[in-house]
Write a protein that holds these residues in place. Structure first.
Motif, PDB file in Angstrom:
ATOM      1  N   ALA A 136       7.680   2.890   1.065  1.00 31.57           N
ATOM      2  CA  ALA A 136       8.575   2.567   2.182  1.00 31.57           C
ATOM      3  C   ALA A 136       9.828   3.415   2.132  1.00 31.57           C
ATOM      4  CB  ALA A 136       8.931   1.081   2.131  1.00 31.57           C
ATOM      5  N   HIS A 137      10.332   3.658   0.923  1.00 29.73           N
ATOM      6  CA  HIS A 137      11.532   4.472   0.775  1.00 29.73           C
ATOM      7  C   HIS A 137      11.297   5.908   1.241  1.00 29.73           C
ATOM      8  CE1 HIS A 137      15.296   5.894  -0.872  1.00 29.73           C
ATOM      9  NE2 HIS A 137      14.633   6.825  -1.567  1.00 29.73           N
ATOM     10  N   LEU A 154      10.034   5.532   5.566  1.00 23.90           N
ATOM     11  CA  LEU A 154      10.909   4.886   6.557  1.00 23.90           C
ATOM     12  C   LEU A 154      11.802   5.879   7.300  1.00 23.90           C
ATOM     13  CD1 LEU A 154      12.062   1.467   5.048  1.00 23.90           C
ATOM     14  CD2 LEU A 154      10.819   1.871   7.178  1.00 23.90           C
TER      15      LEU A 154
END
Length: 300
Positions: A31-32, A35
């Motif tokens: 996700a980091h 995103l």
């Protein structure tokens, strides 16, 4: 993973938990990374620019606010010292002396309500004047000598009237009412009522000295009225000691309930009292009691 589990001696349940945590950490890592692709930094840049604009506008707003709402500097009223009469000086004249409009109005209101300055020191009555201002203007107060003399003549001179002194007359204390006792110097309504009330409780006074027992009567007052009193003991109501009930005997101020009970019990056991000598056989009674009660007893 199996070797790791064997090294840490993990059970199957614990192994599944660890695997679950590793999966969550891996998802957070992804996700980091991904995103920023879905949420570009363009919006963040716009917010920063908006913040800078507001930050630049703020000092200009403060500047305008400071100019519009800056501290108001009040100018002190100009002082022009001159000789004046505080009883005739108008509001404008007080302001010329350096007083504010409110201070001047206080003085005008004081005069309108009948207040008069008879001496220059009377200006100290005006609470709105500071000590500093008073010291500044007092040397310039000029009041007509005529007005001061008129003031002294205006002061009413009251003649001291000699109140009619009570002229004591001889009173018989067993027949006089409360109004008669008030004719004695130093005896008012309260003491006159107490004297009569105590007399009724006793059945009458047998000695003048009994007046000293009246509640609250000062010894000085008692000594002053003593020469104007006389006593008629024939008016005293005697206590029929051989017939009286315990209740009636106990009402007498010198007997009270316990002594009455003792006397009546003794009478029941030993018969009627023939004289004071028989009563003295009641050993629980003291000599002071016999002295006070002797003249109130009827042994018939």
């Amino acid at each position: 993973m199996r070797k790791l589990a064997e090294y840490f001696q993990l059970s199957q349940k614990e192994q599944r938990g660890m695997l679950f945590l590793i999966c969550i950490l891996f998802l957070l890592f992804l996700a980091h990374i991904f995103l920023p692709i879905f949420y570009p930094k363009k919006e963040i840049t716009l917010r920063i620019e908006h913040f800078h604009v507001a930050e630049k506008a703020e000092p200009q707003y403060e500047e305008r606010s400071y100019v519009a709402k800056g501290p108001v500097v009040r100018k002190k009223p100009k002082t022009e010292l001159f000789q004046f009469d505080p009883n005739t000086l108008d509001k404008a004249g007080w302001q010329r002396l350096g007083l504010s409009g409110k201070q001047a109005q206080v003085i005008i209101n004081y005069r309108n309500k009948g207040g008069t300055f008879y001496e220059k020191e009377d200006l100290r009555k005006i609470y709105s004047l500071s000590e500093e201002k008073l010291e500044e203007i007092l040397p310039f107060v000029q009041m007509p000598e005529l007005k001061r003399r008129e003031y002294k003549e205006r002061i009413p001179m009251y003649d001291r009237k000699e109140f009619a002194k009570k002229e004591n007359r001889i009173l018989e204390i067993n027949s006089s009412d409360s109004v008669a006792f008030m004719e004695l110097r130093g005896i008012g309504p309260a003491f006159s009522k107490r004297i009569v009330r105590f007399r009724e409780a006793l059945g009458g006074y047998v000695k003048l000295e009994q007046l000293a027992e009246v509640y609250g009567l000062p010894d000085e007052t008692y000594q002053n009225i003593l020469p104007y009193l006389r006593i008629d003991t024939s008016l005293v109501k005697r206590l029929p000691i051989n017939k009286i009930s315990q209740n009636d005997l106990g009402k007498h101020p010198y007997v009270k309930f316990k002594r009455a009970q003792t006397i009546i019990n003794y009478r029941k056991q030993h018969g009627a009292f023939k004289s004071m000598e028989d009563l003295r056989n009641v050993h629980s009674l003291d000599e002071e009691f016999f002295r006070k009660i002797e003249l109130y007893l009827d042994f018939r």
